[in-house]
Every structure is written in structure tokens, then in C-alpha cells.
Design a protein around this motif. Structure first.
Motif, short mmCIF file in Angstrom:
data_model
loop_
_atom_site.label_atom_id
_atom_site.label_comp_id
_atom_site.label_asym_id
_atom_site.label_seq_id
_atom_site.Cartn_x
_atom_site.Cartn_y
_atom_site.Cartn_z
N PHE A 64 0.77 -4.27 13.62
CA PHE A 64 0.40 -5.09 12.47
C PHE A 64 0.76 -6.55 12.70
CE2 PHE A 64 2.06 -0.94 11.24
CZ PHE A 64 1.02 -0.40 10.49
N ALA A 67 0.05 -10.58 6.82
CA ALA A 67 -1.09 -11.11 6.09
C ALA A 67 -0.77 -12.53 5.66
CB ALA A 67 -1.38 -10.23 4.88
N ASP A 139 -8.37 4.62 5.33
CA ASP A 139 -9.07 3.46 4.77
C ASP A 139 -8.12 2.43 4.18
OD1 ASP A 139 -11.48 4.74 5.41
OD2 ASP A 139 -11.46 5.84 3.52
N SER A 140 -7.13 2.02 4.95
CA SER A 140 -6.15 1.06 4.46
C SER A 140 -6.27 -0.26 5.21
CB SER A 140 -4.73 1.62 4.61
OG SER A 140 -4.59 2.82 3.87
N GLU A 141 -6.43 -1.34 4.46
CA GLU A 141 -6.53 -2.66 5.05
C GLU A 141 -5.34 -3.54 4.72
OE1 GLU A 141 -8.76 -3.60 7.19
OE2 GLU A 141 -9.82 -1.69 7.08
N LEU A 142 -4.47 -3.05 3.81
CA LEU A 142 -3.30 -3.81 3.39
C LEU A 142 -2.09 -2.89 3.38
CD1 LEU A 142 -2.15 -6.51 2.21
CD2 LEU A 142 -2.59 -5.54 -0.06
N LYS A 200 -5.89 0.20 -0.09
CA LYS A 200 -7.25 -0.18 0.29
C LYS A 200 -7.41 -1.69 0.30
CE LYS A 200 -9.27 4.02 -1.70
NZ LYS A 200 -10.18 4.56 -2.75
N ASP A 201 -6.83 -2.34 -0.71
CA ASP A 201 -6.97 -3.78 -0.85
C ASP A 201 -5.94 -4.28 -1.86
OD1 ASP A 201 -8.05 -3.02 -3.36
OD2 ASP A 201 -10.08 -3.02 -2.52
N LYS A 240 -1.31 -6.58 7.82
CA LYS A 240 -2.66 -6.07 8.05
C LYS A 240 -2.71 -5.47 9.46
CE LYS A 240 -4.43 -10.69 9.29
NZ LYS A 240 -5.46 -11.71 8.98
N PRO A 241 -3.43 -4.37 9.62
CA PRO A 241 -3.43 -3.70 10.93
C PRO A 241 -4.18 -4.50 11.97
CG PRO A 241 -5.01 -2.66 9.45
CD PRO A 241 -4.24 -3.66 8.62
N PRO A 243 -6.48 -4.62 15.47
CA PRO A 243 -7.61 -3.75 15.83
C PRO A 243 -7.22 -2.49 16.60
CG PRO A 243 -8.15 -6.05 16.23
CD PRO A 243 -6.69 -6.02 15.87
N SER A 245 -4.34 -0.83 16.22
CA SER A 245 -3.35 -0.02 15.49
C SER A 245 -3.88 1.39 15.27
CB SER A 245 -3.02 -0.66 14.15
OG SER A 245 -2.10 0.15 13.43
#
Length: 247
Positions: A64, A67, A139-142, A200-201, A240-241, A243, A245
Motif C-alpha cells: 500500500f 492516500a 473490491d476494496s479501494e480504501l 469500497k470507497d 490505497k493498494p 497495483p 498488492s
């Protein structure tokens, strides 16, 4: 220092069998130099270290970055080991892995001014009975990394008990998806516990936390004398992950 830490950890492993059954998480934090390129480090992690860890039986490795635009930039690496014995086995395995040594050669032989960091911090964290194993999010972006410090070991014990007895259930009910949770064995904020949440966000994050405070069980346990002054500081970092990760 590292040798003394390893000897201490193995002492705990030998004399406390229940400890040896807990998952162990290594959380590395690389502080990146603003004037140095990061490509060699990213390539090493993606092409050499993470594949080699997978070959040694480590199922997931999280990578990570913070952010936002905070400086200095930091890179976080999370490695989950089955237990403390597995950590030693994996470490020894890397040193004998010819594929890893070949892939890591550009990183190992890079001149100092091409390495993105001067050092990294490494913390070891032991999973607890209420959340014994890492769970891969979907589906996790945060991600939200949280570290809770306590004034002494007994206060930390009470805070961990608070999670084991009640808070994990509250988190599940309000939609706070946990990736890992544990009590730190080592690090620079001792005594403390560390956990990671996945969202998710930002909207998902805000909605879930808004339901946590008013939850009846949270309102009940915060009034219990047993848990008074169990925690005295919180560190929160949004991640944030990267690419490559695996989380």
C-alpha cells in the motif's frame, strides 16, 4: 537488535504453545526519499520478494501507499505468517531461493542513490482469539490502518478484551470489514494493538463509522468500569493498494 528480537520471539514461542498458534503479521513501513527514484524498490517487491514469499507458503502480501499527498511518501508492506515458526522458516527459505536471489539482484546491487529509502520500520503483530486469521477483502479501494496505544500492558489487555468480547461483533453488524487485527509484539508505539479495515470507497467508510458510535452495544461497553482508560491514543492512516498488492 534484530538478533535479540528474534531470540525473544522464539523464547515466547517455546514457552507459550498458544502463542505459537497465532498468526503473525509483519508490517513494514518504508519512508521514501523525495529525491530518489522508487522503481527499483517497487520492482523488487513485485517481481522478487512477493513471489518468493508466495512460494514459501505466504498466501497474501499487502502492498500500500498512503492516500493523499502527504510527504514524505511511505510504502506499507503487510506479510501474514501462519505462526512464529513459519516466520523463521520463510526467512530461511528466502535465503536459499535461487529464483528470489536472481530476481532481487538489481535491488541488492543498486547504488545507494538508487534505493528509494534509507531504512524501514518493521513491527510484529500477534493475532487474537476474537479475530484469529487475516481475511482477504473484496473490491476494496480504501484501507484504514489504526493503531491504538495504551498506557501500560494491563490497559492494553483490557482493550483487547473489549474487542474480543464485543467490538468485533459490532464491527460486523455496522459494516466495518476487518482485514487483520492483533496485539503488537514489537514496534515503536508499544504497548499497542493494530488493525486494518477495508472499504469500497470514502462513502462506505463514512457510512459504516456513522453507525458505530450509536450502536447499543458500544454505548453499553463504553460505560463499563472494566474498560475505563484502556486506550490513550489513536493513529489513523488511510491507504490505497498498489497495483501488485494481493489484498
Amino acid at each position: 537488535m534484530l538478533k535479540r528480537l528474534i531470540l525473544f520471539l522464539f523464547g515466547v514461542l517455546i514457552f507459550n504453545p498458544s502463542f505459537s498458534q497465532a498468526e503473525i503479521y509483519e508490517l513494514r513501513v518504508y519512508e521514501l526519499d523525495f529525491f530518489r527514484p522508487a522503481e527499483i524498490l517497487h520492482t523488487y517487491l513485485e517481481k522478487a520478494l512477493i513471489p518468493a514469499l508466495n512460494r514459501q507458503g505466504v498466501e497474501y502480501v499487502g502492498a500500500f501507499e498512503e492516500a493523499g499527498e502527504a510527504l514524505p511518501k511511505k510504502l506499507y508492506l503487510l506479510v501474514a505468517y501462519d505462526n512464529m515458526g513459519a516466520y523463521a522458516t520463510v526467512t530461511d527459505g528466502l535465503r536459499a531461493d535461487r529464483g528470489y536471489l536472481a530476481a532481487a539482484k538489481p535491488y541488492f546491487e543498486a547504488p545507494e542513490d538508487q534505493i528509494a529509502y534509507t531504512r524501514y520500520e518493521s513491527s510484529f503483530i500477534r493475532s487474537v482469539t476474537g479475530f484469529p486469521a487475516l481475511e482477504k477483502p473484496a473490491d476494496s479501494e480504501l484501507f484504514e490502518l489504526r493503531i491504538y496505544e495504551s498506557r501500560n500492558e494491563d490497559a492494553l489487555r483490557r482493550k483487547v478484551k473489549m474487542f474480543n468480547d464485543s467490538e468485533f461483533q459490532i464491527f460486523e453488524e455496522v459494516g466495518l470489514p476487518m482485514v487483520f487485527f492483533g496485539e503488537n509484539i514489537s514496534g515503536d508505539q508499544m504497548p499497542c494493538l493494530t488493525y486494518l479495515l477495508a472499504f469500497k470507497d470514502k462513502a462506505h467508510h463514512a457510512e459504516a463509522w456513522s453507525e458505530f458510535g450509536p450502536h447499543p452495544e458500544w454505548q453499553r461497553i463504553t460505560k463499563l468500569e472494566e474498560y475505563a482508560d484502556a486506550m490513550n491514543d489513536i493513529t489513523r492512516v488511510f491507504l490505497k493498494p498498489l497495483p501488485y498488492s494481493q489484498l
